[in-house]
Motif scaffolding. Structure first.
Motif: not given
Length: 283
Positions: A102, A123, A128, A147-148, A151, A173, A189, A193
């Motif tokens: 991260t 990203v 993310d 943040d993402n 999303r 996306c 992860r 998602l």
């Protein structure tokens, strides 16, 4: 019916997306199920129907590169989808690992901060947002969280206003997540998602089932900021040396054009916010 293996699901989705006329076969009227039949794909690929059925059902574990190329041609897959098909056939030991990092390197962070006139951010595989400069944050200030990207597009109401070509952005996306899932099938992860988006967005779930595959490339986006208005940005993404699971995303405006002026407005607004926010003042 597919047993649910990633390879089987991909082959079935791409087969069902084609009509006989798409591949030069005669169309004898309405069919009970959509798309090509398995035996038609086998015929086009030059393999037996039984072999193709085993492949789609996950009972053929080691198809040769020649067979995969033939199936890709039969299904009219482009280069990226063909690469995805081949990745789905890799063994566990052959697959790259998503290390779940991260952190963005300090050098890359300094590069982002030095681009005052260009929104730029980094990203990860699950889209993310790992780092961003001030102009990128100002550009996405209409969202609840920056943040993402997936999303933001599917779950934040601001996404439909921000992305003026929302369906295009939504498909991009989902296709980018599908490509990442193929590269890192063990990523917890990405799996989490996809599960979240599938549960909360019927539109995402429908697009996800089509198994579209596409990585970030270069294109023009039409965006709309609540304060700066319409923006037409040239978009590009670059793999980060030393961290191939990260991508540097850069938005550029035509010099001296309306979007460049809008970037200036956002830059000034961001500077005012930082100057008035107590959290940004020195003690």
């Amino acid at each position: 019916m597919s047993d649910g293996t990633p390879l089987g699901e991909f082959l079935r989705a791409r087969r069902e997306a084609l009509e006989p006329r798409d591949v030069g076969l005669p169309d004898h009227g309405r069919r009970r199920v959509p798309g090509l039949r398995r035996e038609e794909v086998a015929l086009l690929a030059g393999v037996s129907s039984d072999y193709y059925v085993r492949l789609e059902q996950g009972r053929e574990n080691s198809p040769s590169p020649r067979v995969l190329d033939a199936v890709a041609q039969a299904l009219k897959l482009d280069a990226e989808a063909t690469d995805h098909l081949n990745r789905l056939c890799l063994t566990v030991s052959q697959r790259p690992r998503d290390r779940g990092d991260t952190d963005v390197s300090p050098r890359l962070s300094r590069l982002l901060d030095g681009w005052e006139h260009t929104p730029a951010f980094v990203v990860g595989p699950a889209l993310d947002v790992m780092a961003a400069n001030s102009l990128a944050r100002a550009l996405h200030s209409g969202f609840e969280r920056f943040d993402n990207l997936a999303r933001m597009a599917f779950l934040d109401p601001a996404g439909r206003e921000f992305y003026q070509e929302w369906e295009r952005a939504a498909h991009s996306c989902a296709a980018e997540l599908r490509a990442a899932r193929g590269r890192f099938p063990e990523s917890a992860r990405i799996a989490a998602l996809v599960a979240e988006l599938s549960d909360l967005s019927a539109e995402f779930a429908a697009i996800w089932r089509t198994h579209e595959v596409r990585s970030k490339t270069q294109e023009v986006k039409h965006l709309k900021h609540p304060e700066a208005g319409d923006l037409f940005v040239e978009f590009a993404a670059f793999t980060v040396n030393g961290a191939p699971h990260q991508q540097l995303v850069v938005y550029q405006a035509e010099p001296a054009g309306p979007t460049a002026a809008a970037f200036g407005t956002l830059r000034e607004a961001s500077a005012r916010w930082h100057g008035t926010n107590p959290a940004n003042r020195a003690d």
